[in-house]
Enzyme design. Structure first.
Site, PDB file in Angstrom:
ATOM      1  N   GLY A  18       0.778  -1.234   0.000  1.00 13.70           N
ATOM      2  CA  GLY A  18       0.000   0.000   0.000  1.00 13.70           C
ATOM      3  C   GLY A  18       0.809   1.283   0.000  1.00 13.70           C
ATOM      4  O   GLY A  18       1.833   1.400  -0.676  1.00 13.70           O
ATOM      5  N   TYR A 169     -12.820   4.159  15.626  1.00 13.40           N
ATOM      6  CA  TYR A 169     -11.817   4.395  14.579  1.00 13.40           C
ATOM      7  C   TYR A 169     -11.404   5.863  14.564  1.00 13.40           C
ATOM      8  O   TYR A 169     -10.215   6.183  14.474  1.00 13.40           O
ATOM      9  CB  TYR A 169     -12.365   3.983  13.216  1.00 13.40           C
TER      10      TYR A 169
END
Length: 278
Positions: A18, A169
């Protein structure tokens, strides 16, 4: 500042794939030393990339790679990894806090184990890696080597919309951003820069592939846009550019980039805006 990372040593967490991998290869093209620090040492059955494969890519791109298997929830392992990296390359100039865990779940669907993972990797991991890096970055500053810490986290906004659907989150990512905010001020006199970088659109990563619908993946940009934006930050003057929260597209536009189609997975497709972006 010279717009190159040649000869600089970078420590990148979560660099086996990534965005972390892309930043590593971009730095390698300048001739940088890059520490590939991530958990994946052996091939994953579903995800491409290991610390060893990316270290080899760094070497092939013109840099020098060092693979270190690391779980950034382990504070002792973090200290050992930074000592090993600094000893191997003779110092450290840049830390990229890229490793992150994600679960876009509402309160009642976020078990303690998942909450602890996100807070442990994102907020705690960023804090501990930054803490471990600072002594080496102070030496880099004394040597005039322009030390930076760059964290992949969003601008902080206390609007309820960023909390109501995935509070855990958001807490974990804002924890990363608070490290940038606090440490930029704390270490400004030492000449160590602390900045954050976040994408305007979703990026083609394993996280987006796993946690978002396929149509969002198709409407995403390639990690190269984050690597190019990171390069702009990491080659800027660490004594003048600190405490900022950058959005990749806006930063690259300011740097003169006009062609953004090359970053799209599917050029011409309407892009999907990432979360935490106003």
């Amino acid at each position: 500042m010279a717009a190159t990372l040649k000869g600089k040593t970078l420590f990148i967490t979560g660099a086996s794939r990534g965005i972390g991998r892309e930043i590593a290869i971009r730095a390698a093209k300048d001739g940088a030393n890059v520490v590939i620090a991530a958990k994946t040492s052996d091939p994953h059955p579903k995800l491409e990339g290991t610390i060893h494969s990316v270290a080899a890519e760094v070497d092939a791109a013109g840099g020098k790679g060092l693979a270190i298997q690391l779980d950034i929830r382990d504070d002792a392992a973090i200290r050992e990894a930074f000592e090993k990296a600094a000893k191997h390359f003779g110092g450290l100039d840049i830390l990229v806090n890229n490793a992150s865990a994600i679960s876009l779940t509402p309160t009642l669907e976020t078990p303690a184990k998942r909450f602890d993972l996100m807070l442990g990797v994102n907020a705690r991991g960023t804090f501990l890696c930054s803490q471990a890096a600072v002594p080496f970055l102070k030496e880099s500053a004394k040597a005039g080597r322009n030390p930076h810490v760059l964290t992949m986290s969003p601008p902080i906004s206390m609007k309820p919309e960023w909390f109501q659907h995935y509070a855990a989150y958001t807490m974990s990512k804002y924890g990363m951003s608070m490290c940038t905010l606090g440490m930029a001020a704390e270490f400004a006199k030492e000449g160590i820069a602390f900045n954050s970088l976040w994408p305007r659109t979703t990026i083609v990563t394993a996280a987006v592939e796993v946690h978002f619908p396929e149509e969002i993946l198709k409407a995403s940009r390639l990690p190269a846009i984050m690597a190019d934006a990171a390069h702009v930050i990491l080659t800027s003057d660490s004594r003048k550019n600190t405490g900022n929260f950058y959005i990749d597209e806006a930063l690259l536009k300011q740097s003169g980039v006009t062609d953004f189609d090359r970053y799209a997975l599917n050029p011409g497709t309407e892009l999907y805006q990432d979360i935490f972006v106003e």
